[in-house]
Scaffold this motif. Structure first.
Motif, PDB file in Angstrom:
ATOM      1  N   ILE A  20       7.112   9.264   5.831  1.00 44.46           N
ATOM      2  CA  ILE A  20       6.576   7.920   6.161  1.00 44.46           C
ATOM      3  C   ILE A  20       8.033   7.106   6.503  1.00 44.46           C
ATOM      4  O   ILE A  20       7.786   6.351   7.404  1.00 44.46           O
ATOM      5  N   TRP A  30      -0.965   9.602  -2.580  1.00 51.30           N
ATOM      6  CA  TRP A  30      -1.995  10.396  -2.038  1.00 51.30           C
ATOM      7  C   TRP A  30      -1.387  11.605  -1.208  1.00 51.30           C
ATOM      8  O   TRP A  30      -1.776  12.753  -1.248  1.00 51.30           O
ATOM      9  N   LEU A  31      -0.296  11.110  -0.536  1.00 54.15           N
ATOM     10  CA  LEU A  31       0.592  11.976   0.455  1.00 54.15           C
ATOM     11  C   LEU A  31       0.817  13.336  -0.566  1.00 54.15           C
ATOM     12  O   LEU A  31       0.776  14.547  -0.538  1.00 54.15           O
ATOM     13  N   PHE A  58      -0.237   5.212  -0.901  1.00 56.70           N
ATOM     14  CA  PHE A  58      -0.263   6.016   0.232  1.00 56.70           C
ATOM     15  C   PHE A  58       0.748   7.278  -0.005  1.00 56.70           C
ATOM     16  O   PHE A  58       0.143   8.587   0.297  1.00 56.70           O
ATOM     17  N   LEU A  60       0.845  -1.240  -0.135  1.00 54.58           N
ATOM     18  CA  LEU A  60      -0.026  -0.138  -0.074  1.00 54.58           C
ATOM     19  C   LEU A  60       0.792   1.225  -0.204  1.00 54.58           C
ATOM     20  O   LEU A  60       0.332   2.315  -0.221  1.00 54.58           O
ATOM     21  N   SER A  61       2.342   1.293   0.304  1.00 56.86           N
ATOM     22  CA  SER A  61       3.023   2.513   0.305  1.00 56.86           C
ATOM     23  C   SER A  61       3.153   3.256  -1.023  1.00 56.86           C
ATOM     24  O   SER A  61       2.929   4.494  -0.707  1.00 56.86           O
ATOM     25  N   PRO A  73       6.804  11.716   0.999  1.00 59.91           N
ATOM     26  CA  PRO A  73       6.921  10.472   1.481  1.00 59.91           C
ATOM     27  C   PRO A  73       8.066  10.012   2.221  1.00 59.91           C
ATOM     28  O   PRO A  73       7.946   9.182   3.072  1.00 59.91           O
TER      29      PRO A  73
END
Length: 113
Positions: free
Chosen positions: A89, A75-76, A72, A68-69, A86
């Protein structure tokens, strides 16, 4: 952890394949320092009767989260407008990892059986 944000800054400041290869190689070498002893640490965490299942489950959960990274991260970036976001994260994961490793009890003198 300390190299993550500077790596993202370099990649976004000078986007090229050569820079990406160099940054990826440096981060890969730094990652090897952490991942190298990981399997022996995982073997020490679990009793012999459940070791294979436990290690497989740990890797499977990690793979599901890791899958899912990219979504995500996309999206970020879309939410913040910053291509370096990112990195946070990775930094958060590194902080969590440091906390967990700090609590890890080394069992190198105990038998693994």
């Amino acid at each position: 952890m300390l190299a993550t944000f500077p790596a993202y800054v370099v990649i976004t400041a000078w986007p090229s394949a050569a820079i990406l290869i160099v940054v990826h190689s440096v981060l890969g070498l730094l990652n090897a320092v952490y991942v190298g002893p990981l399997l022996s640490a995982l073997a020490e965490l679990f009793p012999a009767c459940a070791r294979a299942t436990s290690v497989a489950l740990a890797f499977s959960i990690t793979a599901m989260i890791g899958a899912l990274s990219p979504a995500f991260a996309a999206w970020l970036i879309a939410s913040t407008g910053d291509a370096r976001s990112p990195a946070f994260i990775v930094i958060a994961a590194a902080v969590l990892s440091i906390l967990v490793v700090h609590r890890y009890k080394d069992k190198h003198e105990e038998a693994l059986l």
